[in-house]
Design an enzyme around this catalytic site. Structure first.
Site, PDB file in Angstrom:
ATOM      1  CB  THR A  25      -7.799   1.706  -1.599  1.00 18.88           C
ATOM      2  OG1 THR A  25      -6.455   1.207  -1.589  1.00 18.88           O
ATOM      3  CG2 THR A  25      -8.628   0.910  -0.612  1.00 18.88           C
ATOM      4  CB  SER A  63       0.678   2.653  -9.252  1.00 21.57           C
ATOM      5  OG  SER A  63      -0.609   2.592  -8.694  1.00 21.57           O
ATOM      6  CB  SER A  85      -4.197   1.053 -17.864  1.00 19.19           C
ATOM      7  OG  SER A  85      -2.888   0.847 -18.387  1.00 19.19           O
ATOM      8  CE  LYS A 109      -3.449  -0.442  -0.574  1.00 18.95           C
ATOM      9  NZ  LYS A 109      -3.995  -0.735  -1.941  1.00 18.95           N
ATOM     10  CB  THR A 110       4.108   2.235  -0.555  1.00 21.24           C
ATOM     11  OG1 THR A 110       4.650   1.135  -1.302  1.00 21.24           O
ATOM     12  CG2 THR A 110       4.166   1.934   0.929  1.00 21.24           C
ATOM     13  CE  LYS A 146      -7.402   6.212   0.231  1.00 16.23           C
ATOM     14  NZ  LYS A 146      -5.986   6.231  -0.184  1.00 16.23           N
ATOM     15  CB  SER A 195       4.233  -1.461  -4.428  1.00 20.46           C
ATOM     16  OG  SER A 195       3.080  -2.155  -3.977  1.00 20.46           O
ATOM     17  NE  ARG A 254      -0.404   6.170   0.998  1.00 18.19           N
ATOM     18  CZ  ARG A 254      -1.486   5.604   0.478  1.00 18.19           C
ATOM     19  NH1 ARG A 254      -1.484   4.315   0.182  1.00 18.19           N
ATOM     20  NH2 ARG A 254      -2.572   6.324   0.257  1.00 18.19           N
ATOM     21  CG  HIS A 298       4.160  -7.396  -0.852  1.00 17.52           C
ATOM     22  ND1 HIS A 298       4.332  -6.047  -1.119  1.00 17.52           N
ATOM     23  CD2 HIS A 298       2.960  -7.729  -1.394  1.00 17.52           C
ATOM     24  CE1 HIS A 298       3.279  -5.587  -1.777  1.00 17.52           C
ATOM     25  NE2 HIS A 298       2.435  -6.588  -1.967  1.00 17.52           N
ATOM     26  CG  HIS A 323       7.535  -7.009  -8.807  1.00 14.18           C
ATOM     27  ND1 HIS A 323       6.244  -7.205  -8.352  1.00 14.18           N
ATOM     28  CD2 HIS A 323       7.566  -7.527 -10.068  1.00 14.18           C
ATOM     29  CE1 HIS A 323       5.530  -7.788  -9.286  1.00 14.18           C
ATOM     30  NE2 HIS A 323       6.302  -8.000 -10.349  1.00 14.18           N
TER      31      HIS A 323
END
Length: 430
Positions: free
Chosen positions: A364, A162, A359, A157-158, A367, A160, A238, A216, A214
């Protein structure tokens, strides 16, 4: 701009026009006549000769100002021309120096290959002159760029996803490989044997080089396993509370990237503010503890929530082990920087981000921004203070790197051109 000679001629013409248009003084009438000059330039003896030079007329003030202005313009023009000449001289010196360095490097390569394998000098010369193509030249010498590995151990959720989608969009055009590291249950900590396997895979898998990995995954020290070469680590972080809020709603409502996928907490309609007010586990301050351990690594203390040692180790790794770390809030600047630093992978990334269909962007769903009282509650936690300190440290580091790498023009950041060159190269080569 008027040239120097043109400016001077303009001032002379203006002065002459002013004199010709100014009223002539009236001569007083007198019975005494001025002696006329004799033929051949002589004068009568009865009267002294009148001077040949005409009476000097004083120029009016406006004409003097115009002449001074024209002279100043001429000086400015000459100054600009001198500056241009100096800049051209500097560029020429750099080009000559760069050409000398490349020539020396090529001769050095030929000498080394000649000592190892006589008879292949011509092949090496042809490969060096082409400068592009495959990862291995005619003499079997690898191109370092074709052996490069970029490792993005992305924090959840930073932004990543995108950023990673940009890498996927560019891989075919820029001819590199993208590989996702999928760990069981998204566990960022690998077992020691899996770490050894991963390091071996990344280092020796030549068919997937150059490669962009890439996943997590917590930071991993490749040198600990005897790897001859480390990957180029990059990452994005973030604001800690913003990241937690985004993750909270993501588990319940998903995002616009895969809207049909059922999430773990789907059906829970409780807002983040309500969760904090009730003291729920999904919004507890302990959930903030994530970015520090991701940068700290696989040591046990890294995952000890609230560890000051983990904070300091994360800072050391960020400065010493990561090529660059950006922020979600300045994602476009980060993309601009990685394109300037790693064009082999990210050439065209900035234009794609700015002008593409976007694209690759992921948001999220459902939110809601937390209330000020909710934010204050979280900020009272010592865990938030450590995570916030690390976030501010990373922001400061990124701002420093960016300030020395780009300049602003027409509201946009432009990467600086190369500002160094080589000179005084000895010994001289024939």
């Amino acid at each position: 701009m008027v040239g120097p000679l043109g400016a001077l001629r303009l001032s002379e013409r203006m002065a002459q026009d002013s004199l010709s248009s100014s009223p002539q003084p009236v001569r007083p009438t007198s019975s005494v006549q001025s002696p006329a000059p004799l033929a051949g330039g002589g004068c009568r003896r009865s009267a002294p000769c009148a001077p040949r030079m005409a009476v000097v007329r004083t120029m009016p003030g406006k004409v003097q100002m115009a002449a001074a202005a024209a002279f100043s313009l001429a000086l400015l023009y000459l100054g600009s021309q001198v500056q241009r000449l100096e800049e051209s001289k500097s560029k020429l010196e750099r080009a000559v120096a760069l050409h000398q360095v490349r020539a020396i490097e090529q001769r050095h390569t030929l000498d080394v290959v000649a000592r190892r394998e006589p008879g292949v000098q011509a092949a090496v010369a042809d490969g060096a002159s082409s400068g592009a193509g495959g990862g291995v030249g005619a003499a079997g010498m690898a191109n370092p760029e074709e052996d490069a590995i970029v490792l993005y151990n992305r924090v959840p959720k930073t932004g990543s996803t995108s950023f990673t989608n940009i890498a996927y969009d560019l891989c075919a055009r820029n001819k590199y490989h993208v590989l996702h590291i999928n760990t069981s249950k998204n566990n960022p900590v690998m077992s020691l044997q899996d770490q050894a396997r991963f390091v071996k895979n990344v280092t020796l898998w030549k068919e997937r080089k150059p490669g962009f990995y890439h996943g997590h995954l917590a930071f991993m020290d490749f040198s600990k396993f005897g790897a001859p070469k480390k990957p180029l680590y990059i990452n994005i972080i973030r604001d800690p509370i913003d990241r937690l809020v985004s993750y909270y709603y993501f588990l319940r409502f998903g995002d616009d990237y895969r809207p049909g996928l059922r999430r773990r907490k789907q059906g829970d309609k409780k807002t983040f503010d309500e969760c904090v007010l009730e003291g729920g586990p999904d919004c507890a301050p302990e959930r903030l503890w994530l970015q520090i351990p991701f940068f700290c690594g696989h040591s046990a203390e890294c995952w000890n929530v609230g560890s000051h040692w983990a904070l300091e180790q994360a800072k050391l790794n960020l400065v010493n082990e990561y090529l660059i770390v950006g922020t979600t809030e300045e994602l476009e600047d980060f993309i601009l920087m990685v394109e300037a630093i790693l064009p082999r992978f990210f050439k065209g990334a900035t234009e794609l981000f700015r002008k593409g269909k976007r694209s690759h962007l992921r948001r999220t769903s459902e939110k809601k921004q937390p209330m000020a009282d909710t934010v204050r509650r979280l900020q009272q936690s010592g865990i938030w203070k450590l995570e916030q300190e690390f976030y501010e440290f990373a922001r400061e580091q990124f701002a420093f790197v960016r300030a020395h790498a780009v300049r602003e023009r027409d509201g946009e950041l432009i990467p600086l051109a190369q500002s160094f060159f080589y000179e005084k190269i000895y010994p001289k080569q024939a």
